[in-house]
Design a protein around this motif. Structure first.
Motif, PDB file in Angstrom:
ATOM      1  N   SER A 138     -27.398  28.982 -50.754  1.00  0.00           N
ATOM      2  CA  SER A 138     -28.203  29.146 -52.057  1.00  0.00           C
ATOM      3  C   SER A 138     -29.322  29.920 -52.050  1.00  0.00           C
ATOM      4  CB  SER A 138     -28.552  27.728 -52.715  1.00  0.00           C
ATOM      5  OG  SER A 138     -27.633  26.792 -52.543  1.00  0.00           O
ATOM      6  N   ASP A 155     -25.349  33.603 -64.054  1.00  0.00           N
ATOM      7  CA  ASP A 155     -25.091  33.123 -62.750  1.00  0.00           C
ATOM      8  C   ASP A 155     -23.530  32.596 -62.870  1.00  0.00           C
ATOM      9  OD1 ASP A 155     -24.993  31.376 -60.562  1.00  0.00           O
ATOM     10  OD2 ASP A 155     -26.282  29.993 -61.256  1.00  0.00           O
ATOM     11  N   LEU A 156     -22.592  33.020 -62.102  1.00  0.00           N
ATOM     12  CA  LEU A 156     -21.275  32.636 -62.033  1.00  0.00           C
ATOM     13  C   LEU A 156     -21.041  31.780 -60.903  1.00  0.00           C
ATOM     14  CD1 LEU A 156     -18.373  35.517 -62.574  1.00  0.00           C
ATOM     15  CD2 LEU A 156     -18.132  33.342 -61.037  1.00  0.00           C
ATOM     16  N   THR A 158     -22.317  28.441 -61.158  1.00  0.00           N
ATOM     17  CA  THR A 158     -23.700  27.891 -61.149  1.00  0.00           C
ATOM     18  C   THR A 158     -23.882  26.584 -60.345  1.00  0.00           C
ATOM     19  OG1 THR A 158     -25.709  27.525 -62.409  1.00  0.00           O
ATOM     20  CG2 THR A 158     -23.603  26.713 -63.482  1.00  0.00           C
ATOM     21  N   GLY A 159     -23.049  25.663 -60.002  1.00  0.00           N
ATOM     22  CA  GLY A 159     -23.524  24.501 -59.659  1.00  0.00           C
ATOM     23  C   GLY A 159     -24.266  23.667 -60.127  1.00  0.00           C
ATOM     24  N   GLN A 163     -29.412  29.245 -58.864  1.00  0.00           N
ATOM     25  CA  GLN A 163     -29.563  30.631 -59.051  1.00  0.00           C
ATOM     26  C   GLN A 163     -30.105  30.818 -60.734  1.00  0.00           C
ATOM     27  OE1 GLN A 163     -29.428  32.145 -56.510  1.00  0.00           O
ATOM     28  NE2 GLN A 163     -28.356  30.704 -55.406  1.00  0.00           N
ATOM     29  N   ASP A 178     -19.257  27.869 -64.811  1.00  0.00           N
ATOM     30  CA  ASP A 178     -18.362  27.106 -63.583  1.00  0.00           C
ATOM     31  C   ASP A 178     -17.078  26.644 -64.073  1.00  0.00           C
ATOM     32  OD1 ASP A 178     -20.252  25.816 -60.900  1.00  0.00           O
ATOM     33  OD2 ASP A 178     -18.156  25.339 -61.430  1.00  0.00           O
ATOM     34  N   LEU A 179     -16.289  26.708 -63.244  1.00  0.00           N
ATOM     35  CA  LEU A 179     -14.959  25.998 -63.444  1.00  0.00           C
ATOM     36  C   LEU A 179     -15.170  24.336 -63.518  1.00  0.00           C
ATOM     37  CD1 LEU A 179     -11.746  26.502 -63.597  1.00  0.00           C
ATOM     38  CD2 LEU A 179     -12.018  26.082 -60.995  1.00  0.00           C
ATOM     39  N   PRO A 221     -19.952  32.523 -54.818  1.00  0.00           N
ATOM     40  CA  PRO A 221     -18.837  31.949 -55.313  1.00  0.00           C
ATOM     41  C   PRO A 221     -18.217  31.114 -54.482  1.00  0.00           C
ATOM     42  CG  PRO A 221     -18.709  33.989 -54.276  1.00  0.00           C
ATOM     43  CD  PRO A 221     -20.006  33.586 -54.204  1.00  0.00           C
ATOM     44  N   ARG A 239      -7.571  31.087 -54.533  1.00  0.00           N
ATOM     45  CA  ARG A 239      -7.120  32.309 -54.343  1.00  0.00           C
ATOM     46  C   ARG A 239      -6.733  32.462 -52.629  1.00  0.00           C
ATOM     47  NH1 ARG A 239      -9.635  31.198 -59.089  1.00  0.00           N
ATOM     48  NH2 ARG A 239      -9.569  33.063 -60.439  1.00  0.00           N
TER      49      ARG A 239
HETATM   50  C1  SAM Z   1     -20.840  27.644 -53.136  1.00  0.00           C
HETATM   51  S1  SAM Z   1     -20.987  26.733 -54.958  1.00  0.00           S
HETATM   52  C2  SAM Z   1     -22.342  27.817 -55.574  1.00  0.00           C
HETATM   53  C3  SAM Z   1     -23.254  26.805 -56.062  1.00  0.00           C
HETATM   54  C4  SAM Z   1     -24.755  27.456 -56.344  1.00  0.00           C
HETATM   55  N1  SAM Z   1     -24.573  28.687 -57.500  1.00  0.00           N
HETATM   56  C5  SAM Z   1     -25.446  27.916 -55.341  1.00  0.00           C
HETATM   57  O1  SAM Z   1     -25.861  29.026 -55.312  1.00  0.00           O
HETATM   58  O2  SAM Z   1     -25.746  27.045 -54.450  1.00  0.00           O
HETATM   59  C6  SAM Z   1     -19.590  27.583 -55.735  1.00  0.00           C
HETATM   60  C7  SAM Z   1     -19.607  27.112 -57.176  1.00  0.00           C
HETATM   61  O3  SAM Z   1     -18.508  27.646 -58.110  1.00  0.00           O
HETATM   62  C8  SAM Z   1     -17.760  27.088 -58.825  1.00  0.00           C
HETATM   63  N2  SAM Z   1     -16.396  27.478 -58.892  1.00  0.00           N
HETATM   64  C9  SAM Z   1     -15.491  26.980 -58.058  1.00  0.00           C
HETATM   65  N3  SAM Z   1     -14.248  27.660 -58.386  1.00  0.00           N
HETATM   66  C10 SAM Z   1     -14.556  28.490 -59.515  1.00  0.00           C
HETATM   67  C11 SAM Z   1     -14.048  29.279 -60.352  1.00  0.00           C
HETATM   68  N4  SAM Z   1     -12.546  29.588 -60.124  1.00  0.00           N
HETATM   69  N5  SAM Z   1     -14.619  29.788 -61.314  1.00  0.00           N
HETATM   70  C12 SAM Z   1     -15.862  29.533 -61.456  1.00  0.00           C
HETATM   71  N6  SAM Z   1     -16.749  28.983 -60.641  1.00  0.00           N
HETATM   72  C13 SAM Z   1     -16.117  28.323 -59.764  1.00  0.00           C
HETATM   73  C14 SAM Z   1     -17.936  25.671 -58.206  1.00  0.00           C
HETATM   74  O4  SAM Z   1     -17.905  24.619 -58.886  1.00  0.00           O
HETATM   75  C15 SAM Z   1     -19.407  25.860 -57.512  1.00  0.00           C
HETATM   76  O5  SAM Z   1     -20.205  25.167 -58.207  1.00  0.00           O
END
Ligand code: SAM
Length: 488
Positions: A138, A155-156, A158-159, A163, A178-179, A221, A239
């Protein structure tokens, strides 16, 4: 988007945190540098000795930083006006032996507070929907993000919203996706607790923002590469291989506004017989994006699998590790690269695509360095051969010359000469005596053409041939910032 607490209760929580001084600076002042440093390494002995007064700040430090169970009366006093029953119902607190313990991670971060799930604990396997707190990745992405003011930012993945917090400092409107609905509840609570308002959307990767364009897109991601098994949403995309990062890259043309930037952390596989640079550049083939991808680390497959199994505190599962490694072997994966990808929708007809190793320690924050790299690359792309020769260049401040020499019969014989930048990206470049002479003479006084003419005379070489040989080197040194065109 639903928050963990009602709006009025979030206001009460903020009031309690503020009144107690449960902020990064408040905690640092209470603990002092040594106990704070120890606590940062999960050694809470000194912190626990210091925080035994029972006042609200001590109680919060013991509860949320040291992971202690505290008497209910002390917790109630610390969190007031937020009722303990409300905090328990929202999962912020859980019943411990003889008192209450934290049910979530509530962490002061910069001038903000961030809410997420409790971090991994030895022997406790993380649940599939675990929401990550602020971690090394992060802060790596946050530090590498170009922080110029923008209109819209995304922020794709976001958790907990880390970010998005940073984006709020320089974007007029912040969207976070977020998913995981659980992650979005944490992000919504983080936003509300900090008095911020974000558009929060649930869905897979690009789906929630289809047909939308942004000035800046950042993503940390779920980039872990492997067979495509999704056991933990925070790290697995479902994936296969590095498909999730390729997908993000391929979306750049429809995701970015004109002049927009996409920055994401990525893993990529090193496949036998293929250059990793070609693989990452291939993700962007046909997108028209300028690209700068830097590889910061490379792991061996076994270390990689062990790292990620341990990250989720997964019990050592020899069969799972073997399946993962077999998949790597079957797909010719010899190593896994980790790095930062920055792509820009500059609209150039011939975009710049550079993928390179940058494994040395760089001077933080990397975001300024990324912005400077694109400025220099743009300058080079905007100047033709004649303009490059007409320009004047100066060495970057502090540039050092390092020499390696062997003692011979006639004294020291120089084997290698290296130019080294002690600051910034800290590039070290091996050079020959001609380049050294050129760089030595680069004070910003003479046009490059005149410098080359002087060198041609000194070396009795044809000027044209020398220009042809030196121009690509100048391009490289300017791109890396060892030489700077004046007045850039
Ligand atoms: C490594 S974490 C990053 C969290 C935060 N943005 C950070 O920088 O610490 C990855 C994030 O992506 C989300 N995620 C997982 N699969 C996803 C998907 N297919 N589409 C969108 N978000 C996804 C997870 O739920 C998680 O919050």
């Amino acid at each position: 988007m639903q928050t963990l607490l009602e709006t009025a209760d979030i206001d009460h929580l903020r009031a309690a945190l503020t009144r107690a001084g449960f902020t990064a600076s408040g905690i640092a002042a209470r603990l002092g540098p040594q106990a704070a440093a120890d606590a940062g390494r999960s050694d809470f002995r000194a912190a626990l000795r210091i925080t035994d007064s029972g006042d609200p700040l001590d109680t919060m430090i013991r509860l949320f930083i040291c992971g202690q169970t505290e008497p209910e009366s002390a917790v109630a006093a610390a969190l007031a006006p937020l009722p303990v029953a409300t905090a328990r119902a929202a999962g912020l607190l859980v019943q411990g032996e003889g008192g209450l313990a934290a049910g979530v991670d509530l962490e002061p971060y910069g001038d903000w507070w961030v809410l997420s799930d409790l971090p991994a604990q030895p022997g406790r396997q993380l649940p599939a929907d675990h929401v990550l707190g602020v971690g090394g990745a992060s802060t790596t992405l946050a530090g590498a993000t170009v922080r110029t003011p923008v209109g819209t930012a995304l922020d794709l993945g976001t958790g907990c919203g880390v970010q998005a917090l940073h984006l709020s400092t320089h974007a007029r409107a912040v969207t976070a996706t977020d998913l995981s609905p659980r992650a979005l509840r944490f992000a919504a609570t983080t936003a509300a607790l900090n008095g911020l308002s974000w558009e929060l959307l649930q869905g897979d990767m690009l789906a929630p923002v289809a047909d939308r364009r942004f000035d800046l897109v950042v993503s940390n991601p779920p980039f872990v590469v492997g067979p495509g098994l999704a056991t933990h949403v925070y790290r697995d995309s479902g994936r296969a291989g590095d498909g999730v990062c390729a997908e993000l890259a391929g979306a750049a043309p429809t995701l970015l506004a004109e002049g927009g930037t996409l920055q994401f952390l990525a893993n990529w596989v090193h496949v036998k017989g293929e250059d990793w640079e070609d693989r990452v550049a291939g993700w962007f083939a046909g997108t028209g994006m300028d690209l700068w991808a830097i590889q910061r680390e490379v792991s061996d497959p076994l270390d990689y699998v062990r790292l990620w199994l341990a990250d989720a505190s997964e019990k050592h599962d020899a069969q799972r590790a073997a399946q993962w490694l077999d998949w790597f072997a079957a797909h010719g994966v010899e190593a896994i690269g980790f790095g930062l990808v920055t792509a820009r929708n500059s609209g150039k007809t011939d975009p710049s695509v550079v993928c390179e190793d940058l494994r040395q320690q760089v001077q933080a924050p990397l975001g300024d360095r990324v912005a400077e790299w694109f400025t220099r690359r743009d300058w080079l792309d905007a100047h033709d051969r004649e303009q490059l020769l007409a320009a004047r260049y100066r060495r970057v401040d502090g540039l050092q010359l390092r020499q390696e020499a062997t003692m011979g019969e006639d004294g020291w014989m120089v084997d290698r000469q290296l130019l080294a930048m002690p600051e910034g990206l800290r590039w070290v470049e091996e050079i020959d005596p001609l380049i050294l002479a050129l760089v030595s003479g680069s004070n910003g006084d003479l046009a490059l053409r005149d410098q080359i003419a002087l060198l041609a005379t000194a070396h009795e070489a044809p000027t044209e041939a020398l220009s042809e040989a030196l121009l690509p080197v100048i391009d490289h040194l300017v791109e890396r910032g060892l030489l700077l065109p004046t007045p850039l």
